[in-house]
Enzyme design. Structure first.
Site, PDB file in Angstrom:
ATOM      1  N   SER A 151      -1.631  -1.656  -9.613  1.00  0.00           N
ATOM      2  CA  SER A 151      -2.195  -0.831  -8.547  1.00  0.00           C
ATOM      3  C   SER A 151      -1.358   0.407  -8.242  1.00  0.00           C
ATOM      4  CB  SER A 151      -2.322  -1.655  -7.262  1.00  0.00           C
ATOM      5  OG  SER A 151      -3.191  -2.751  -7.437  1.00  0.00           O
ATOM      6  N   HIS A 157      -5.496  -5.602  -0.907  1.00  0.00           N
ATOM      7  CA  HIS A 157      -5.127  -6.781  -1.689  1.00  0.00           C
ATOM      8  C   HIS A 157      -4.401  -7.832  -0.839  1.00  0.00           C
ATOM      9  CE1 HIS A 157      -6.550  -5.297  -5.477  1.00  0.00           C
ATOM     10  NE2 HIS A 157      -5.890  -4.161  -5.329  1.00  0.00           N
TER      11      HIS A 157
END
Length: 488
Positions: free
Chosen positions: A337, A424
């Site tokens: 990410s 997340h």
């Protein structure tokens, strides 16, 4: 026509293989003109004869539009007829200027609210009935009083096939105007409430998107890709067609072939530490049957009008279940990410981190930047060329420590400061590992000095991690915890 057939047709026509990627504005929905609100309320304008300079629709036209909106929810007409009338208004709205559209919003906001008198009576009756046998009936009356004519109006717009698209786009237009005109807040809140029901994951379909999907759908992926720009047809083919790649999206039956959110997945043999190998079109594919790890390397929401409606958590869970059914050897599920808020956060908070350095590290950094003790300004200038720092550089170590503080300890109003971390970690993942030079692109360097992060989805601990976050504690690995600076 499939994407393969379309691509071949373009080659026969002699077209370039370069993907017609939209500009940043078009990719996220073109930059919207934000009209200013009128100083007068619509109630005042409806009684007037002349239009003022800051007003789009004349009083006469305003009265006509209001009558058309009221006709949509006329109790004497059927749902179908109400939907037909709403469709006619949606067509007129589509041809209106931004300023004229704002008048439509103002009419919906100011003239279709719940009846204040009935609402007060129902609320008072409910408060009096709490704890008595009449409480249930009183709550029912209160719930009915809370349902505004505006809610029924919006529901009628959704009757026609294109109505859902109209409402999602209307909210996307509306959102940038909320700060300048608080009168629109109720309309926006009711749209979000309806969308949270209509777009509940129970009504969404998970579909795999591959190279044989309709070309129009693949063009939408290119347009909506928000993390790693798709640069060519061979790039998109690499992401969709290789045996070790997957792409999945959530779709709603009223928005056919319009992905609401999609995730791109790489099947690999270990947790990835950089985006370049994953996007390398010449890389040797991993045999899916031998893959042990699924890396979610790009997740993109596509509809600005559905902001605040969350289905990312369910998307990842459904994709994990689908992959496990297909490939039982997969045991590790993680992301690679970006850290989009890092540079901006560090620019504001670097000075606060300096007192937490130990004496040895403070001296090392001071010598490197020519200031003992080091100043925030000199440190930030020194790490600006992060790609040139070697593995043993104290500057590199300091930047990693600062990033660990940002991702693993920094909360804003009880939630992680970084928007990707918020997503997340809110889903129950943990901060697993930082990756130096994980994204060497200009965008990666601008956002996070090239750093990327892995979030690990430990399927047995997702609920525990969410509970920790609710208590103000972020789940991190031992590697991340080892980077933390001493407590201030």
């Amino acid at each position: 026509m499939s994407a393969t057939e379309w691509f071949q047709a373009r080659l026969r026509m002699g077209e370039s293989s370069k993907v017609p990627v939209a500009s940043n504005g078009a990719a996220k929905g073109s930059a919207r003109h934000t009209p200013k609100p009128s100083a007068r309320t619509t109630a005042e304008r409806l009684q007037a004869t002349l239009r003022k300079a800051d007003e789009a629709l004349s009083p006469r036209t305003l009265r006509r539009v209001l009558a058309e909106l009221q006709a949509v929810i006329d109790p004497r007409v059927s749902e179908v007829e109400g939907g037909r009338r709403a469709h006619a208004i949606a067509q007129a709205y589509a041809g209106a200027s931004p300023e004229e559209r704002r008048d439509y919003w103002a009419l919906m906001s100011e003239h279709f609210a719940a009846d204040a008198g009935k609402l007060k009576t129902a609320r008072d009756q409910h408060q009096s009935a709490v704890g008595t046998p009449d409480e249930g009936q009183a709550e029912l009356r209160l719930r009915r009083a809370l349902v505004s004519p505006r809610m029924r109006l919006l529901q009628r717009f959704a009757v026609e096939p294109g109505g859902m698209r109209f409402l999602v786009d209307l909210r996307a237009d509306l959102l940038p105007c909320l700060k300048s005109d608080k009168r629109l807040l109720a309309l926006e809140a009711e749209l979000e409430h309806l969308f949270s029901t209509w777009f509940d994951v129970a009504f969404l379909e998970l579909r795999r998107i591959d190279w044989d999907s309709p070309a129009s759908l693949i063009e939408k992926l290119i347009r909506y890709e928000a993390v790693h720009d798709i640069k060519s047809w061979s790039d998109v083919k690499n992401r969709l067609d290789d045996s070790d790649r997957r792409c999945y999206g959530f779709f709603h039956p009223r928005l056919p072939n319009e992905p609401l959110i999609f995730v791109e997945v790489a099947l690999v043999d270990r947790i990835s530490d950089g985006i370049t190998p994953l996007l390398d079109e010449a890389a040797v594919p991993v045999q899916p049957a031998k893959a042990t790890t699924a890396i979610f390397y790009s997740i993109s929401n596509t509809q600005t009008g559905l902001r605040g409606v969350s289905f990312g958590d369910s998307l990842i869970k459904r994709v994990v279940e689908t992959l496990q059914d297909e490939l039982p050897r997969l045991k590790t599920f993680a992301t690679l990410s970006p850290i989009p808020g890092l540079r901006a956060w560090l620019a504001k908070n670097a000075a606060e981190l300096l007192p937490r350095l130990d004496e040895k590290r403070e001296a090392e950094l001071g010598r490197l930047v020519g200031s003992v003790p080091p100043t925030a300004e000199r440190l930030l200038a020194a790490v600006d060329a992060a790609a040139e720092l070697d593995a043993k550089s104290p500057l590199r170590q300091w930047l990693l420590q600062a990033t660990a503080e940002y991702l693993g300890r920094t909360l804003v109003d009880g939630t992680p400061a970084d928007p990707v971390a918020r997503f997340h970690l809110g889903n129950g993942a943990r901060v697993e590992r930082l990756n130096w030079a994980g994204d060497p692109s200009a965008k990666g360097l601008k956002q996070s000095y090239g750093l990327m992060v892995n979030y690990l989805y430990d399927l047995k601990r997702l609920d525990r991690h969410r509970a920790w976050l609710a208590e103000g504690k972020i789940a991190v690995s031992g590697d991340i915890e080892g980077l933390f600076l001493k407590k201030g």
